[in-house]
Motif scaffolding. Structure first.
Motif, PDB file in Angstrom:
ATOM      1  N   PRO A  96       1.333  10.837  -7.741  1.00 56.94           N
ATOM      2  CA  PRO A  96       2.377  11.890  -6.980  1.00 56.94           C
ATOM      3  C   PRO A  96       2.077  12.177  -5.807  1.00 56.94           C
ATOM      4  CG  PRO A  96       2.405  12.032  -9.250  1.00 56.94           C
ATOM      5  CD  PRO A  96       1.124  11.356  -9.086  1.00 56.94           C
ATOM      6  N   ARG A  97       0.702  12.572  -5.464  1.00 61.60           N
ATOM      7  CA  ARG A  97       0.343  13.261  -4.368  1.00 61.60           C
ATOM      8  C   ARG A  97       0.471  12.307  -3.218  1.00 61.60           C
ATOM      9  NH1 ARG A  97      -5.344  14.111  -6.559  1.00 61.60           N
ATOM     10  NH2 ARG A  97      -6.320  12.585  -5.589  1.00 61.60           N
ATOM     11  N   ASN A  98       0.173  10.864  -3.555  1.00 63.60           N
ATOM     12  CA  ASN A  98       0.242  10.069  -2.430  1.00 63.60           C
ATOM     13  C   ASN A  98       1.396   9.219  -1.950  1.00 63.60           C
ATOM     14  OD1 ASN A  98      -2.601  10.378  -2.300  1.00 63.60           O
ATOM     15  ND2 ASN A  98      -3.052   9.174  -4.151  1.00 63.60           N
ATOM     16  N   ILE A  99       2.632   9.963  -2.318  1.00 60.64           N
ATOM     17  CA  ILE A  99       3.882   9.224  -1.965  1.00 60.64           C
ATOM     18  C   ILE A  99       3.843   9.352  -0.433  1.00 60.64           C
ATOM     19  CG2 ILE A  99       6.330   9.282  -2.024  1.00 60.64           C
ATOM     20  CD1 ILE A  99       5.935  10.240  -5.004  1.00 60.64           C
ATOM     21  N   HIS A 100       3.797  10.268   0.117  1.00 63.00           N
ATOM     22  CA  HIS A 100       3.807  10.717   1.712  1.00 63.00           C
ATOM     23  C   HIS A 100       3.039   9.720   2.295  1.00 63.00           C
ATOM     24  CE1 HIS A 100       4.976  12.287   5.112  1.00 63.00           C
ATOM     25  NE2 HIS A 100       3.544  12.563   5.507  1.00 63.00           N
ATOM     26  N   LEU A 101       1.737   9.615   1.865  1.00 63.72           N
ATOM     27  CA  LEU A 101       0.683   8.823   2.434  1.00 63.72           C
ATOM     28  C   LEU A 101       0.923   7.234   2.468  1.00 63.72           C
ATOM     29  CD1 LEU A 101      -1.803   8.430   3.895  1.00 63.72           C
ATOM     30  CD2 LEU A 101      -3.191   8.409   1.817  1.00 63.72           C
ATOM     31  N   ARG A 105      -2.388  -3.887  -2.184  1.00 64.75           N
ATOM     32  CA  ARG A 105      -3.637  -3.962  -2.836  1.00 64.75           C
ATOM     33  C   ARG A 105      -4.676  -3.638  -2.493  1.00 64.75           C
ATOM     34  NH1 ARG A 105      -1.165  -9.979  -3.746  1.00 64.75           N
ATOM     35  NH2 ARG A 105      -0.163  -9.593  -5.731  1.00 64.75           N
ATOM     36  N   SER A 106      -4.818  -3.597  -0.974  1.00 59.85           N
ATOM     37  CA  SER A 106      -6.357  -3.247  -0.333  1.00 59.85           C
ATOM     38  C   SER A 106      -6.154  -1.526  -0.507  1.00 59.85           C
ATOM     39  CB  SER A 106      -6.099  -3.409   0.909  1.00 59.85           C
ATOM     40  OG  SER A 106      -4.970  -2.741   1.958  1.00 59.85           O
ATOM     41  N   GLU A 107      -5.001  -0.970  -0.610  1.00 54.77           N
ATOM     42  CA  GLU A 107      -4.802   0.443  -0.900  1.00 54.77           C
ATOM     43  C   GLU A 107      -4.804   1.144  -2.449  1.00 54.77           C
ATOM     44  OE1 GLU A 107      -5.490   2.597   1.511  1.00 54.77           O
ATOM     45  OE2 GLU A 107      -5.401   1.586   3.424  1.00 54.77           O
ATOM     46  N   GLN A 108      -4.813   0.190  -3.114  1.00 56.10           N
ATOM     47  CA  GLN A 108      -4.343   0.570  -4.530  1.00 56.10           C
ATOM     48  C   GLN A 108      -5.421   1.644  -5.386  1.00 56.10           C
ATOM     49  OE1 GLN A 108      -4.221  -3.120  -7.083  1.00 56.10           O
ATOM     50  NE2 GLN A 108      -3.443  -1.992  -8.649  1.00 56.10           N
ATOM     51  N   GLU A 109      -6.450   1.470  -4.922  1.00 55.98           N
ATOM     52  CA  GLU A 109      -7.759   2.507  -5.498  1.00 55.98           C
ATOM     53  C   GLU A 109      -7.123   3.892  -4.791  1.00 55.98           C
ATOM     54  OE1 GLU A 109     -12.294   3.196  -5.991  1.00 55.98           O
ATOM     55  OE2 GLU A 109     -11.396   1.076  -6.284  1.00 55.98           O
ATOM     56  N   ARG A 110      -7.441   3.532  -3.719  1.00 56.17           N
ATOM     57  CA  ARG A 110      -7.273   5.103  -2.654  1.00 56.17           C
ATOM     58  C   ARG A 110      -6.013   5.610  -3.006  1.00 56.17           C
ATOM     59  NH1 ARG A 110      -6.483   6.617   3.342  1.00 56.17           N
ATOM     60  NH2 ARG A 110      -5.199   4.614   3.451  1.00 56.17           N
ATOM     61  N   LEU A 111      -4.891   5.092  -3.287  1.00 60.65           N
ATOM     62  CA  LEU A 111      -3.714   5.836  -3.367  1.00 60.65           C
ATOM     63  C   LEU A 111      -3.254   5.973  -4.713  1.00 60.65           C
ATOM     64  CD1 LEU A 111      -1.243   4.102  -0.469  1.00 60.65           C
ATOM     65  CD2 LEU A 111      -2.461   6.339  -0.470  1.00 60.65           C
ATOM     66  N   GLY A 112      -3.980   5.240  -5.675  1.00 62.26           N
ATOM     67  CA  GLY A 112      -3.859   5.623  -7.210  1.00 62.26           C
ATOM     68  C   GLY A 112      -2.647   4.816  -7.505  1.00 62.26           C
ATOM     69  N   ILE A 113      -2.542   3.601  -6.918  1.00 65.90           N
ATOM     70  CA  ILE A 113      -1.303   2.667  -7.391  1.00 65.90           C
ATOM     71  C   ILE A 113      -1.558   2.161  -8.603  1.00 65.90           C
ATOM     72  CG2 ILE A 113      -0.014   0.588  -6.869  1.00 65.90           C
ATOM     73  CD1 ILE A 113      -0.731   1.132  -3.910  1.00 65.90           C
ATOM     74  N   ARG A 114      -0.498   2.489  -9.718  1.00 66.37           N
ATOM     75  CA  ARG A 114      -0.989   1.959 -11.104  1.00 66.37           C
ATOM     76  C   ARG A 114      -0.199   0.509 -11.328  1.00 66.37           C
ATOM     77  NH1 ARG A 114       0.842   7.360 -11.348  1.00 66.37           N
ATOM     78  NH2 ARG A 114       3.054   6.869 -12.325  1.00 66.37           N
ATOM     79  N   SER A 115       0.793   0.500 -10.722  1.00 70.95           N
ATOM     80  CA  SER A 115       1.770  -0.668 -11.115  1.00 70.95           C
ATOM     81  C   SER A 115       2.404  -1.093  -9.627  1.00 70.95           C
ATOM     82  CB  SER A 115       2.730  -0.444 -12.155  1.00 70.95           C
ATOM     83  OG  SER A 115       3.261  -1.664 -12.232  1.00 70.95           O
ATOM     84  N   ILE A 116       2.694  -2.411  -9.680  1.00 71.59           N
ATOM     85  CA  ILE A 116       3.480  -3.232  -8.587  1.00 71.59           C
ATOM     86  C   ILE A 116       4.490  -4.121  -9.236  1.00 71.59           C
ATOM     87  CG2 ILE A 116       3.675  -4.340  -6.525  1.00 71.59           C
ATOM     88  CD1 ILE A 116       0.711  -3.215  -5.892  1.00 71.59           C
ATOM     89  N   ARG A 117       5.613  -4.028  -9.056  1.00 71.21           N
ATOM     90  CA  ARG A 117       6.464  -4.894  -9.669  1.00 71.21           C
ATOM     91  C   ARG A 117       7.578  -5.469  -8.685  1.00 71.21           C
ATOM     92  NH1 ARG A 117       7.460  -1.844 -15.196  1.00 71.21           N
ATOM     93  NH2 ARG A 117       5.415  -2.173 -16.019  1.00 71.21           N
ATOM     94  N   THR A 118       7.849  -6.844  -8.704  1.00 76.35           N
ATOM     95  CA  THR A 118       8.969  -7.307  -7.804  1.00 76.35           C
ATOM     96  C   THR A 118      10.254  -7.014  -8.465  1.00 76.35           C
ATOM     97  OG1 THR A 118       7.238  -9.034  -7.148  1.00 76.35           O
ATOM     98  CG2 THR A 118       9.771  -9.214  -6.633  1.00 76.35           C
ATOM     99  N   SER A 119      11.095  -6.351  -7.679  1.00 75.65           N
ATOM    100  CA  SER A 119      12.490  -6.123  -8.522  1.00 75.65           C
ATOM    101  C   SER A 119      13.668  -7.184  -8.038  1.00 75.65           C
ATOM    102  CB  SER A 119      12.746  -4.672  -8.524  1.00 75.65           C
ATOM    103  OG  SER A 119      13.200  -4.197  -7.292  1.00 75.65           O
ATOM    104  N   GLY A 120      13.302  -8.085  -7.159  1.00 80.42           N
ATOM    105  CA  GLY A 120      14.251  -9.023  -6.629  1.00 80.42           C
ATOM    106  C   GLY A 120      14.922  -8.515  -5.420  1.00 80.42           C
ATOM    107  N   PRO A 121      15.545  -9.166  -4.463  1.00 82.47           N
ATOM    108  CA  PRO A 121      16.376  -8.884  -3.354  1.00 82.47           C
ATOM    109  C   PRO A 121      17.241  -7.657  -3.519  1.00 82.47           C
ATOM    110  CG  PRO A 121      17.282 -10.736  -4.363  1.00 82.47           C
ATOM    111  CD  PRO A 121      16.249 -10.560  -5.255  1.00 82.47           C
ATOM    112  N   LEU A 122      17.094  -6.923  -2.165  1.00 83.29           N
ATOM    113  CA  LEU A 122      18.206  -5.815  -2.068  1.00 83.29           C
ATOM    114  C   LEU A 122      19.435  -6.445  -1.847  1.00 83.29           C
ATOM    115  CD1 LEU A 122      18.301  -2.770  -1.760  1.00 83.29           C
ATOM    116  CD2 LEU A 122      17.877  -3.229   0.613  1.00 83.29           C
ATOM    117  N   GLN A 123      20.639  -6.212  -2.509  1.00 84.85           N
ATOM    118  CA  GLN A 123      21.709  -6.601  -2.234  1.00 84.85           C
ATOM    119  C   GLN A 123      22.712  -5.927  -1.009  1.00 84.85           C
ATOM    120  OE1 GLN A 123      22.854  -9.599  -3.946  1.00 84.85           O
ATOM    121  NE2 GLN A 123      20.767  -9.464  -4.843  1.00 84.85           N
TER     122      GLN A 123
END
Length: 79
Positions: free
Chosen positions: A15-20, A61-79
């Motif tokens: 949560p603290r890394n959303i802004h970053l 992926r390169s920022e995953q550890e630094r930002l604490g990214i727990r999961s990345i999922r593709t959710s399809g195209p924006l309509q």
């Protein structure tokens, strides 16, 4: 006229890394738009510019550890 849809990625981050994360993505002009879906769950959605999804994933992926990214999922195209 054929228009491309923006690929959308759902990202769960510390949560603290959303802004970053938002600042990093916005620093790459035209790469994508970040919106916070749920600040308590630290769930953000990123709409990538068409053709930029590979670059966006490389950055995430390169920022995953630094930002604490727990999961990345593709959710399809924006309509």
């Amino acid at each position: 006229m054929m228009t491309e849809r923006c690929p959308v990625f759902d990202v769960w981050i510390h949560p603290r890394n959303i802004h970053l994360l938002t600042s990093i993505i916005e620093a790459y002009e035209g790469l994508g738009v970040v919106s916070t879906e749920d600040p308590h769950l630290a769930h953000v959605r990123i709409a990538a510019a068409p053709g930029c999804e590979g670059e966006l994933l490389d950055i995430l992926r390169s920022e995953q550890e630094r930002l604490g990214i727990r999961s990345i999922r593709t959710s399809g195209p924006l309509q």
